[in-house]
Design an enzyme around this catalytic site. Structure first.
Site, short mmCIF file in Angstrom:
data_model
loop_
_atom_site.label_atom_id
_atom_site.label_comp_id
_atom_site.label_asym_id
_atom_site.label_seq_id
_atom_site.Cartn_x
_atom_site.Cartn_y
_atom_site.Cartn_z
N SER A 103 -7.30 -4.39 -3.53
CA SER A 103 -5.85 -4.43 -3.12
C SER A 103 -4.99 -5.85 -3.14
CB SER A 103 -5.38 -3.67 -1.69
OG SER A 103 -4.11 -3.29 -1.41
N ASP A 123 2.05 -4.60 -4.36
CA ASP A 123 0.90 -5.46 -4.10
C ASP A 123 0.05 -5.16 -5.49
OD1 ASP A 123 0.00 -2.73 -3.60
OD2 ASP A 123 -1.42 -3.57 -1.95
N ASP A 180 -2.41 -3.77 -6.39
CA ASP A 180 -2.98 -2.24 -6.89
C ASP A 180 -1.92 -1.09 -6.66
OD1 ASP A 180 -3.20 -2.32 -4.18
OD2 ASP A 180 -5.00 -0.68 -4.37
N ASP A 225 -0.28 0.11 -4.27
CA ASP A 225 -0.26 1.33 -3.37
C ASP A 225 0.62 0.79 -1.96
OD1 ASP A 225 -2.07 -0.66 -2.11
OD2 ASP A 225 -3.40 0.66 -1.25
#
Length: 803
Positions: A162, A316, A318, A320
């Site tokens: 992440s 961010d 990734d 999510d």
């Protein structure tokens, strides 16, 4: 003679080397073993001990750790065991429960080794008889979460860390299909699944060889992200729009999919921040690629100002999570997660038809404002533990959020936080507000006027030693604060006890008479203790007065918490260090060209008397210092490539080798500063590694001087990362001969970049105790100074002033 503990540690490392299929991590561990064998008291021994201090466990975000060798790092051995355990878990349940299928979907982002770990997972799942489909390329986490639910897979795996720093990676696990009840399909794992999977991982590890298939898994078509985009874009009507958006994926994988989703809905005036547009595992403009971190959105906001944009959206890496920046008067600012969470609550309120079947939810550390909105409108509201693995499981969820920029606005399709669908819904609302001549700040003011001002803040304590978090939690459990912000604490709950509404978790909750709430808990993804503070103020006397009261109260409560934890506002109170403790952190230094042997010997005598960490000199004095310090705790230290770093690497390496042979136990080298400015990482690593090998071969430690005053923050981060990759023991700010010396900001950045296992040395311009303590508070573990005697409060020193 080597201790029994060190011998056992080395044997563990050798056994790991034998089973590690990755050449890079094998070599990394072999080099570490060599250093520890040569010097069991070196920092390398601490590093090795940390790597073998246990095994990674599923936390708030699954498995997550720094890349590297050993069971406490992310590597091919750890991932193989996790995949084998998951496969074993699914196979056992399939047999016991008569599943009609065993299927898995596997995704990955663009971090280092993400594709390798994903393919490895597919190979192991396939060998275990699980029908596995792999994503075709690095894609956002929400695409994987959607696919897990869309294709009714029993297992979903997303390889991502992440928003963690560049050297981290992770392994996030979802369950669906036959593995969980219908309402939980596509959610991340929670107890008891995590413990059952962990037990299966142990079982798979103990069974020996892990089988890997050479072929047999499938790959999703390249259109899979478009299929997700089509589903998400249906959340809003497609129409012509004039909202001007600045978007950044922060060097992650979200750009193509996010821009596609926005375009399908009619948002075509989207300006992507070019410096952060492409996936880049080094995150060159953001050492911590979390939109919450200061500076991460600066490029986006600069672009928004230059083009007069209406909204800034950031995902961010990734994708999510989503962050939003808005105009607030003449300036731009980022919305807090709780502010955006409340705005989404107002948006969803206008989208629903039946309040009786609507459910809003948020984590306990998020603001209570969403609950107030829900109750006022006859909507059920649920509080959960931190993490979307809990929020997504709320029955009949309509909308859920957590303050850390996570929003679930489409649980029917993605039963997890989704920064892309959140971006779309916020953009649509911003368009509506613009069309009626308003601003998003007006929405926040309207909410405050109707429900009261809910103001939030955090006190976060980053630690190098995780045991300190346990100590601080124990301190509070032993003695809860009697008041916070001048209001008596009327309810103190230990969340570890659990309740009818919440499972047990490591946390403490305090409520005061004036309805202030504080929750203290260890972070699930970072080495931090977090204190979440919320105050509520009436707006009867105007919003400005309420804001002023709230701001002052939040500051007072942060101070109260710091006192209760035994901290100052930043960290452990280093002002209480004794002179002896402080001396043990100082490299007593004389590097002036006119220093005489008498001067050098005087520093050595002072070092022996006061216990300085080392005496740092030019190479010519190495034999003198080595002899003068023989039998003392102070180490002989020399500089190489000093002060400009412009020598060839083999010359620096020869200097280091010669100095170590003459008795030096530490070497401070200057990097080629031009390579850092040019951001030539490979050249930096090669330069440092050459000296590291020469230094470590003789059992000495290496500090790397990056000359911070010449570098941008991104270049400082790159230089620190290169030093860590090359095997340095410390990174160091300055030679003392450049335009400026150490700053607390640089020390904090360097500490964040290198993590807890590499030292940080502050040098240049440190001439008094207060400055030295400020550097230590910011993260320095060593101080380089020619004024060591003055710093510890002894007699006046007369060595050169540059250092």
């Amino acid at each position: 003679m080597m201790s029994k503990d060190i011998e056992q540690l080395l044997e563990q490392a050798r056994q790991w080397i034998e089973i590690d299929p990755d050449v890079a991590t094998r070599r990394e561990l072999e080099e570490l073993v060599q250093v520890v064998q040569a010097d069991p008291a070196s920092t390398a021994a601490d590093d090795l001990a940390d790597r073998f201090s246990g095994t990674l466990q599923f936390g708030t975000a699954g498995l997550r750790a720094a890349l590297g060798a050993g069971p406490m790092r992310m590597n091919q051995v750890v991932v193989s065991r996790a995949a084998a355990g998951l496969a074993l878990y699914a196979s056992h349940r399939a047999e016991q429960e008569n599943w009609d299928k065993k299927t898995a979907v596997v995704g990955f982002d663009a971090r280092y080794n993400s594709d390798v770990f994903a393919r490895l997972t597919a190979e192991i799942f396939t060998a275990a008889g699980i029908e596995t489909t792999l994503m075709p390329s690095p894609l956002p986490t929400p695409v994987l979460a959607w696919a897990t639910k869309e294709f009714n897979a029993e297992i979903g795996v997303m390889v991502t860390a992440s928003h963690n720093p560049a050297n981290d990676n992770g392994y996030k696990v979802y369950l669906g299909g036959n593995a969980v009840p219908k309402g939980e399909r596509g959610s991340q794992i929670v107890p008891p699944y995590d413990a059952q999977i962990a037990a299966a991982i142990v079982q798979a590890t103990e069974s020996g060889t892990i089988d890997r298939a050479e072929r047999g898994w499938k790959t999703f078509p390249a259109t899979i992200a478009s299929d997700y985009a089509e589903r998400v874009s249906a959340l809003v009507p497609a129409t012509e729009r004039d909202l001007k958006i600045v978007y950044t994926p922060v060097h992650g994988v979200g750009a193509e999919t996010a821009v596609d989703v926005l375009a399908r809905a009619g948002f075509t005036d989207v300006h992507v921040v070019k410096e952060q547009a492409q996936p880049a595992p080094d995150f060159p403009t953001a050492a911590f690629p979390n939109p919450e971190e200061p500076g991460v959105l600066d490029l986006a906001i600069d672009l928004a100002q230059s083009i007069d944009a209406d909204l800034v959206i950031a995902n961010d890496p990734d994708a999510d999570r989503a962050a939003f920046a808005i105009k607030d008067g003449a300036h731009w600012r980022m919305l807090r997660g709780d502010e955006a969470g409340a705005i989404f609550g107002a948006i969803m309120l206008n989208k629903i038809d039946d309040t009786a079947s609507t459910v809003f939810a948020n984590s306990i550390v998020s603001s209570r404002l969403l609950g107030a909105i829900a109750r006022s409108n006859g909507i059920k509201h649920v509080e959960t533990l931190t993490g979307f693995k809990w929020i997504s499981r709320v029955e009949n969820l309509t909308y859920g959020y957590e303050e850390a920029l996570g929003y679930c606005v489409d649980p029917a399709n993605v039963q997890d936080k989704d920064g892309i669908s959140a971006a779309l819904i916020m953009a649509e609302f911003a368009q509506e507000v613009k069309a009626r001549g308003g601003a998003l700040t007006d929405v926040l003011e309207d909410l405050a006027s109707e429900y009261g001002l809910y103001a939030t803040d955090q006190l976060s304590v980053r630690v190098d030693d995780l045991s300190r978090i346990k100590t601080m939690m124990s301190t509070l459990r032993a003695k809860a604060p009697e008041s916070l912000g001048g209001s008596p604490v009327v309810d103190a709950r230990d969340l570890a006890q659990g309740s009818a509404d919440l499972p047990p978790t490591d946390g403490l909750l305090y409520l005061t008479q004036d309805n202030t709430r504080v929750i203290v808990r260890p972070s699930g993804t970072e080495p931090k203790l977090k204190c979440y503070i919320e105050v509520i103020r009436s707006t009867e006397n105007g919003l400005d007065e309420a804001r002023q009261e709230a701001t002052q109260l939040l500051a007072t409560i942060k101070n109260d918490l710091s006192e209760a934890l035994g901290l100052n506002s930043k960290e452990e109170p280093v002002t209480e260090l004794s002179s002896q403790q402080l001396a043990g952190m100082i490299d007593h230094t004389i590097l002036t060209p006119n220093a005489s042997e008498a001067d050098v010997l005087r520093l050595c005598a002072e070092a022996r008397e006061h216990g300085f960490a080392s005496v740092c000199v030019n190479p010519v004095w190495a034999p003198v210092v080595a002899k003068a310090l023989e039998g003392s705790k102070s180490l002989p230290c020399v500089v190489v490539g000093f002060p400009f770093g412009a020598s060839a690497s083999d010359v620096k390496a020869f200097e280091a080798k010669t100095a170590v042979e003459a008795g030096a136990r530490e070497v401070d080298m200057v990097i080629n500063i031009a390579d850092a400015i040019a951001e030539n990482r490979d050249a930096l690593v090669a330069d440092i590694r050459a000296v590291a090998e020469a230094t470590h071969a003789g059992g000495a430690g290496l500090k790397v001087i990056i000359e911070t005053s010449y570098l941008s923050d991104a270049q400082k981060v790159l230089a620190c990362e290169a030093a860590v990759e090359a095997g340095a023991d410390f990174v160091k700010t300055s030679t003392g001969y450049s335009s400026a010396g150490a700053t607390v900001e640089d020390i904090a950045l360097m500490r964040k970049t290198v993590g807890p296992n590499v030292g940080v040395k502050a040098s240049g311009g440190i001439r008094d105790r207060a400055t030295a303590l400020a550097m230590i508070e910011a993260g320095a573990s060593r101080i380089g100074a020619s004024k060591g005697i003055e710093i510890i409060g002894a007699a006046q020193a007369t060595a050169g002033d540059n250092y």
